[in-house]
Design a protein around this motif. Sequence first.
Motif, short mmCIF file in Angstrom:
data_model
loop_
_atom_site.label_atom_id
_atom_site.label_comp_id
_atom_site.label_asym_id
_atom_site.label_seq_id
_atom_site.Cartn_x
_atom_site.Cartn_y
_atom_site.Cartn_z
N TYR A 261 0.83 -1.21 0.00
CA TYR A 261 0.00 0.00 0.00
C TYR A 261 0.86 1.25 0.00
O TYR A 261 0.64 2.19 -0.78
N ASN A 262 1.89 1.28 0.88
CA ASN A 262 2.75 2.46 0.98
C ASN A 262 3.62 2.66 -0.26
O ASN A 262 3.90 3.81 -0.65
N ILE A 263 4.04 1.56 -0.87
CA ILE A 263 4.86 1.68 -2.09
C ILE A 263 4.08 2.43 -3.17
O ILE A 263 4.59 3.37 -3.80
N PHE A 264 2.84 2.01 -3.40
CA PHE A 264 2.06 2.63 -4.48
C PHE A 264 1.55 4.02 -4.10
O PHE A 264 1.38 4.88 -4.96
N LYS A 265 1.34 4.25 -2.79
CA LYS A 265 0.78 5.54 -2.38
C LYS A 265 1.83 6.64 -2.37
O LYS A 265 1.54 7.79 -2.78
N PHE A 266 3.04 6.36 -1.93
CA PHE A 266 4.01 7.42 -1.70
C PHE A 266 5.08 7.52 -2.81
O PHE A 266 5.28 8.58 -3.39
N ASP A 267 5.81 6.44 -3.08
CA ASP A 267 6.89 6.54 -4.06
C ASP A 267 7.21 5.17 -4.64
O ASP A 267 8.08 4.45 -4.14
N PRO A 268 6.53 4.79 -5.72
CA PRO A 268 6.78 3.47 -6.34
C PRO A 268 8.22 3.32 -6.83
O PRO A 268 8.73 2.20 -6.92
N LEU A 269 8.88 4.44 -7.17
CA LEU A 269 10.24 4.35 -7.69
C LEU A 269 11.26 3.95 -6.62
O LEU A 269 12.46 3.80 -6.93
N VAL A 270 10.83 3.77 -5.39
CA VAL A 270 11.75 3.39 -4.32
C VAL A 270 12.37 2.01 -4.60
O VAL A 270 13.43 1.67 -4.06
N VAL A 271 11.73 1.22 -5.48
CA VAL A 271 12.26 -0.11 -5.79
C VAL A 271 13.60 -0.04 -6.51
O VAL A 271 14.30 -1.06 -6.62
N LYS A 272 14.00 1.12 -6.98
CA LYS A 272 15.30 1.25 -7.64
C LYS A 272 16.45 1.07 -6.66
O LYS A 272 17.62 0.99 -7.08
N ALA A 273 16.13 0.99 -5.38
CA ALA A 273 17.16 0.75 -4.37
C ALA A 273 17.82 -0.61 -4.52
O ALA A 273 18.84 -0.89 -3.88
N ILE A 274 17.27 -1.46 -5.38
CA ILE A 274 17.90 -2.76 -5.63
C ILE A 274 19.27 -2.58 -6.28
O ILE A 274 20.12 -3.47 -6.25
N ASN A 275 19.50 -1.40 -6.83
CA ASN A 275 20.80 -1.07 -7.42
C ASN A 275 21.79 -0.76 -6.29
O ASN A 275 21.60 0.21 -5.54
N PRO A 276 22.87 -1.55 -6.14
CA PRO A 276 23.82 -1.31 -5.04
C PRO A 276 24.57 0.01 -5.16
O PRO A 276 25.29 0.40 -4.24
N LYS A 277 24.39 0.72 -6.27
CA LYS A 277 25.02 2.04 -6.43
C LYS A 277 24.61 2.99 -5.31
O LYS A 277 25.39 3.83 -4.86
N TYR A 278 23.35 2.83 -4.83
CA TYR A 278 22.86 3.72 -3.77
C TYR A 278 23.59 3.48 -2.44
O TYR A 278 23.67 4.38 -1.61
N ILE A 279 24.12 2.28 -2.25
CA ILE A 279 24.92 2.01 -1.05
C ILE A 279 26.23 2.79 -1.13
O ILE A 279 26.66 3.42 -0.15
N VAL A 280 26.85 2.76 -2.31
CA VAL A 280 28.10 3.50 -2.51
C VAL A 280 27.88 4.99 -2.30
O VAL A 280 28.66 5.68 -1.62
#
Length: 757
Positions: A261-280
């Motif tokens: 519910y929260n994914i679709f309501k607030f920011d569906p693009l949050v799934v791009k965190a699967i990219n480990p680049k965001y850890i770096v």
Amino acid sequence: MSSPENVLQNDTAEEIPQQLQGKKLTWKDSLDLESCKVGSGGHHRSKGEEWSLILHLAFQSLGVVYGDLGTSPLYVFPSTFPDGIKHNDDILGVLSLIFYTITLLPLIKYIFIVLRANDNGDGGTFALYSMICRYAKLGLIPSQEAEDRDVSTFHLELSNNRMKRAFTIKNKLENSKIFKFFLLFAAMLGTSMVIGDGVLTPCISVLSAVGGIKNATKAMTEAAILVLLFMVQRFGTDKVGYSFAPIICVWLLFIAGIGVYNIFKFDPLVVKAINPKYIVDYFRRNKDKAWVSLGGVILCITGSEALFADVGHFTVRSIQISTCILIYPAIILQYTGQASFLRKNNDLVLDTFYKSIPGRMYWPTFVVAVLASIIASQSMISGTFSIIQQSLSLGCFPRVKIVHTSAKYKGQVYIPEVNYLLMVACVFITIGFRTTIKIGNAYGIAVVFVMTLTSAFLVLVMIMIWKTHIVLIILYVLIIGSIELVYLSSVLFKFDQGGYLPLAFALFLMSVMYIWNYVYRKKYFYELDHKISPDKVKEIMVENKSYRLPGLAIFYSELVHGIPPIFKHYVDNVPALHSVLVFVSIKSLPISKVPVEERFLFRRVQSNDFHVYRCVVRYGYTDIRNKQEPFEKILVEGLKVFIREDYMGMAHALDRGEKDGEVEDGGSTKGENTDDEIAKEEEAMDRDIEVLDKAWRCGVVHFVGEHDVVASKGSGIGKRIMIDYAYNFLKKNLRQSNKMFDIPQKRMLKVGMTYEL
């Protein structure tokens, strides 16, 4: 429960020699005959289980194994961002860290690797330790015999091309006394940390769950919930176990649904965190602060050790199914939903979980959250009981009362003394810390220490037992090991912010465990050095032949090799012996379970007309001792079976022209003399059984050594403190051996001796 006689009487005289083919027998030492009956069949479910049973166990495991792991979303983001969110993309970096941490450690490490290292179906730090000690002589626990190795149902296919490396390492480690002590300390440290986990889990789970109600009311206090939680422990998990799985299942469905519910309501693009680049990027922006925040991220895998520790209650396949199908997707969805919510609500990070719940779902979710948190606490408390039981059985923990709360599940135990100590510790920690952030710092150290030690033990298993390819071992160390070491360095940074608690607690427990194990080993080797020789026993029996009292006398000792010194001490003071004597050694093996039909090893103390026997009673660390089985009756029936087989073996040897296992040249001898000898052997067998039955009817007397231990003259101050003060203090305030094994008080006599160690 079937007795040994019922199981072993089916073996005929013709079958016994077939079982012993290729094995040179010495009929004077019947341990060879008895040990051949130890089968290699598993006592756990086979791989060919029906899928319906596996799915049933997978559902049940939800209520026992996953409470802690499933409730971690309550406190991870607040612990990771205690000072608030400084950059919106930091949320993506932390979500990426959470995703890969859960994927690599609980999923890949535990579910697909560590679970394979179970010991006869049981897991945990001590299970790994005992398995390693069984395959290499690395244990400091005494009385490990060749016969005991055959009890194990854990057999592995060895790869010949890697045996040389394993053999070389094994020999080097076996010859290192320092490594043996280090291995024991590591096992004790891991055990102590898991017990510390059992103290901290109720604190952080209940504080996190109740945190949501404080916005509405303050009527419910954490201390009251904790006291109530520990007060119901005595009823056992079996009575409420069936209600646990549905609650956890509902909880997982709730958090997964709220996450979507929260994914679709607030920011569906949050799934791009699967990219480990965001850890770096997260580490580039925050540098040392990002490293410190790892102490909060690691809390997303709290309870992962339970996946391994509780495998004995279920099966490897059932835990793999429940994790992959329900647990892993649910918590990943929840963390992703929380991150999506925080992308639009940076200021609500300290109360992320409850603020992200849709309005109408708040109270139902709160109720289920409290119940799930209590279940999470329950699983770790039960795990603590099981671990202490294992340590106790292996001589590494002071005697405490073990209460088996379920006749169906032997692994479900309750320890009253430990339960109340845990309750007091939990209440004081909760009152003293008050916030989940400080408790989380302590919790993180306990979690990472246990995981790191498990990896260290697992590498030894890979090298010496599995014979794993060196490349795979290096990959495991570089990927899994390095991740755990980075997390360990982060949590240790918060040592002064609550992180000292589990280390101090573990140090105290390790001191108690080591003192008890040190004196336990010293006592054993003292008895071994002062044991009575067979010739001395014959001399005593001849001197007292005319002073035989009717009845059966059982002498208890931890000594496996020879007759214990308590016997000589008793005869010197009471110059009369019972008609049948049995020297019983209650022995704990470094395996989980020993079947009842394989529990007793008998041998006769020559000559036959003395009616003196030795008996080793073998238990695994999860076996029930004398609580639901008539020990005296099973021992006597097993002794009858041994007497029959002893004489049958001799008769068969005579029939084949053999005597005492040696084959005469010229083949077998069959004639009237042989028939007469066989008839005499059968008469002697009937006479011995009749004497045993008569002694059994006249009554049984249990002789228990009451050993006072003192440091020997000339001992150093450290040794005197450990033995004269620390050990004797523990002994006086804890249970004695007669209470441990439920020896009847009315038929028990204590024989006092002083050991100078």
